[in-house]
Write an enzyme that holds these catalytic residues in place. Structure first.
Site, PDB file in Angstrom:
ATOM      1  N   GLU A 176       0.877  -1.181   0.000  1.00 28.19           N
ATOM      2  CA  GLU A 176       0.000   0.000   0.000  1.00 28.19           C
ATOM      3  C   GLU A 176       0.911   1.226   0.000  1.00 28.19           C
ATOM      4  O   GLU A 176       1.116   1.881   1.008  1.00 28.19           O
ATOM      5  CB  GLU A 176      -0.939  -0.028   1.206  1.00 28.19           C
ATOM      6  CG  GLU A 176      -2.081   0.963   1.112  1.00 28.19           C
ATOM      7  CD  GLU A 176      -1.692   2.356   1.574  1.00 28.19           C
ATOM      8  OE1 GLU A 176      -1.318   3.184   0.712  1.00 28.19           O
ATOM      9  OE2 GLU A 176      -1.745   2.593   2.779  1.00 28.19           O
ATOM     10  N   GLU A 185       4.352   8.326  -3.739  1.00 31.51           N
ATOM     11  CA  GLU A 185       4.997   7.831  -2.523  1.00 31.51           C
ATOM     12  C   GLU A 185       6.129   6.857  -2.826  1.00 31.51           C
ATOM     13  O   GLU A 185       6.589   6.140  -1.942  1.00 31.51           O
ATOM     14  CB  GLU A 185       3.965   7.176  -1.597  1.00 31.51           C
ATOM     15  CG  GLU A 185       3.031   8.191  -0.956  1.00 31.51           C
ATOM     16  CD  GLU A 185       2.295   7.613   0.230  1.00 31.51           C
ATOM     17  OE1 GLU A 185       2.473   6.409   0.510  1.00 31.51           O
ATOM     18  OE2 GLU A 185       1.558   8.352   0.875  1.00 31.51           O
TER      19      GLU A 185
END
Length: 715
Positions: A176, A185
């Protein structure tokens, strides 16, 4: 089989919204200290401080400000996300194994994997951020998992060594590492490192695939956030921040995260959703790809932006999905049976907006728009490419004139092009300059607009802008570029290396005019009263060089408050209880949750993007700041009268800036405005109101810029 729960290589991605950041010693779980960066918004100064393990333990039952402003709590309150990952992990982790969780956070995915594999097997949880390591330890203890099946390592993922930190390569990857754009990210470099160093050949993965979708839209507000040149060309004030010659661009070519549902009624869709890229988690990703698309227009209009979102397929069979699509995108027919796609507002994942050509690209119905899309390791970009016969039209409508000098937010671009705001500021400046010949004007913040406006309006004034965030070199270059268009010369503008130079200039005359918007470059996520930095400096730095009849603009600040219905926002920040069967209540205080706790933190947010909202009371003034006087402790009271019935979830606070001593020119930054963030103070428990009043008292501490409020029971 060995499993991997993966989060970012670089923990700072998850913390990009925090006002303070922490750096931990990446050695082992027994790390004894951490370095925390503390920033004082009223002075602009930052410093690293060392917090010993014992000192940090003593604070573990207090709210941690830099964690309260991150997305951890909002993410853990996302029931759709939690349910989807739990279902996918249960389908994938079906027997005892060794699981590696990188960037484990509070340990939720580690707990899911440990439960799914049954009584045997182990989990190694990797987390580089020490405050989250400490939170995870508390969660594991609360769930009777500490020291049993889950072992924590305080390291970054790219520091892990097979045979030292983990016994062998992993057979299954559960990840995730996603932001609103998907890649921001560090998804690609994290997966590349994992495939090269931590995973076996042909591993299983959760999620299985992510697909980027986009849509062409027409929206005046999105155009205003990007095309300052066109907005400014229609203004009659003579101020030119952007020139058609390629001078002075403010917008960086990138995608911006935004809750597009908040402007749904203002959006005209010009195409069906179209697929851009697939990202397969089950194989090593490429660092760079590009694709050509021909998108058919379903309506005539002007393309102002591309709105993007992603669809996550969590299992290989294609039965578990999660989407970040806006509300107007219908659920695909093959997924209608999936309860995972039922909507709930969350802030950690939004849509992404890519602004189109500066003035927009006109299209006819059924016309094909040629798009070129590229992704690198961390972002996705778009370029419009039209056919030969459209070249002249593209040149007229589609050229991005400006070369970037400053990377201003879309909201500030829209503000600088707003005719109402420009008129208000110019009227205030003209009043302040009235009957002042050869005045010395100090621009205390990063306002390029005020600097140019003063130099433009007064041919005899000498202007000293400080530009504490923008910096002398870039600001000087920019002001020189636009000088001729704004009818001033650089000999009347002097940018100092630092504000302390003001006091060292023996020949400097007293300052006649001290102004600020206020706006500080890079301070997009501060609370409204933390923009009082110019008042702090007026007190500590400028006081001795101000003339006796100095004009200060704004002259006053009014701290305003109203009660609001905020069900979506409250739900995303409420106290954690059980998440998919795991107790998380032990981290509520650390993460600043509301509901059942003594005090929740102030949160800086665009209220218009907070889901469903409704103002329930009058807008009251709770405190007044007088900038003509030195900064001092302040307090104030307000009686808030309810004008609407409904469920009150909290209070919203903001600043109204009084620009002139006659109180005729007031700039509001309230919840009905889109250009500024407000401060949201959530109640511990929502209260139903019909009529009546509540009393509120506020206290401001100038030593640290902290504001505290107390309110009586709603009645």
């Amino acid at each position: 089989m060995l499993y991997l729960l993966l989060k970012p290589l670089h923990f700072t991605f998850r913390l990009r919204s925090a006002t303070a950041r922490s750096m931990s010693c990446a050695t082992a779980a027994s790390t004894q200290r951490m370095f925390q960066l503390k920033h004082d918004p009223l002075t602009g100064k930052s410093e690293w401080v060392v917090i010993e393990e014992e000192e940090n333990d003593a604070r573990e039952n207090q709210t941690t400000p830099h964690l309260a402003t991150t997305s951890y709590l909002d993410m853990l309150n996302d029931a759709r996300r939690n349910r989807a990952f739990r279902q996918a992990i249960d389908k994938t982790v079906t027997k005892p194994c060794h699981v590696l969780d990188i960037g484990a956070g509070t340990g939720l995915l580690s707990l899911m994997a440990a439960r799914a594999m049954g009584p045997s097997g182990t989990v190694t949880a990797c987390e580089s951020y020490l405050p989250m390591v400490k939170s995870m330890r508390k969660v594991l203890r609360a769930n009777d998992m500490d020291g049993k099946k889950i072992r924590i390592i305080n390291k970054r993922s790219d520091e892990l060594k097979v045979g030292f930190d983990m016994p062998s390569r992993a057979d299954v990857l559960v990840s995730e590492i996603l932001d609103s754009e998907l890649l921001g990210e560090g998804l690609i470099p994290s997966l590349q490192h994992a495939y090269d160093n931590l995973l076996v050949e042909n591993p299983l993965t959760v999620p299985y695939r992510a697909t980027i979708y986009s849509q062409l839209v027409e929206c005046t507000y999105l155009w205003e956030m990007h095309d300052l040149f066109s907005k400014e060309s229609k203004a009659s004030d003579g101020i030119h921040l952007v020139l058609p010659s390629g001078v002075a661009g403010f917008s960086k070519k990138q995608q911006f995260a935004m809750h597009c549902d908040g402007i749904e009624e203002e959006i005209k869709v010009l195409s069906e959703p179209f697929e851009v890229f697939d990202f397969d988690f089950w194989r090593r990703p490429d660092s760079f790809r590009e694709t050509e698309m021909h998108v058919k227009a379903i309506n005539a209009g002007t393309v102002h932006a591309i709105i993007s979102w992603w669809l996550l397929q969590l299992d290989s069979e294609g039965t578990i999905f999660y989407s970040t699509a806006p509300k107007w995108i219908p659920c695909p027919s093959e997924l209608t049976s999936s309860s995972i796609l039922s909507s709930n507002w969350c802030d950690h994942w939004k849509q992404s907006v890519w602004f189109g050509p500066s003035s927009g690209l006109p299209v006819f119905k059924d016309e094909e728009v040629h798009l070129h899309a590229v992704h690198n390791e961390t972002s996705i970009s778009y370029e419009f490419r039209n056919s030969q016969q459209k070249k002249k039209e593209v040149a007229a409508y589609g050229k991005d004139f400006c070369t970037q000098i400053f990377n201003l937010s879309p909201e500030r671009n829209a503000l600088y092009g707003d005719s109402g705001w420009r008129c208000l500021m110019l009227n205030a400046i003209e009043k302040a300059l009235c009957h002042r010949e050869h005045s010395l004007c100090l621009v205390a913040d990063d306002s390029i607009f005020l600097t140019i406006a003063i130099a433009h309006l007064s041919k005899t004034s000498h202007v000293i802008p400080l530009f504490p965030g923008l910096g002398k070199r870039r600001a000087s270059q920019y002001l020189q570029m636009v000088a001729e268009a704004n009818n001033y010369t650089m000999d009347r503008i002097e940018i100092l290396n630092k504000k302390e130079d003001l006091q060292s200039k023996d020949s400097l005359k007293k300052i006649d005019l001290l102004v600020a918007e206020p706006f500080y470059y890079g301070n997009d996520s501060v609370l409204p009263w933390q923009n009082l930095r110019f008042w702090k400096e007026r007190t500590t730095v400028f006081d001795s060089i101000l003339s006796k009849d100095v004009v200060i603009m704004p002259c006053k600040g009014l701290l305003k408050v109203c009660a609001m219905y905020l069900p979506d926002f409250w739900r995303s920040r409420c106290c954690l209880t059980e998440i998919e069967g795991f107790d998380h209540s032990v981290v509520n205080t650390t993460l600043g949750a509301c509901g059942g706790l003594e005090n929740s933190p102030f949160l800086p947010f665009f209220v218009w993007q907070c889901g469903e909202t409704k103002i329930l009371s009058e807008m009251s003034t709770i405190m007044e700041f007088d900038f003509s006087k030195p900064m001092n402790p302040c307090s104030g009271k307000a009686e808030i009268e309810f004008t609407e019935s409904g469920m009150c979830h909290g209070f919203v606070l903001w600043m109204d800036w009084v620009m002139d001593v006659d109180n005729n020119t007031i700039l509001s930054t309230g919840p009905d405005k889109r250009y500024w963030k407000q401060a949201v103070k959530l109640l511990n428990k929502p209260v139903e109101v019909k009529s009546g009043t509540t009393e509120m008292e506020a206290f401001f501490d100038p030593s640290d810029g902290e504001l505290t409020i107390q309110h009586a029971m709603l009645k």
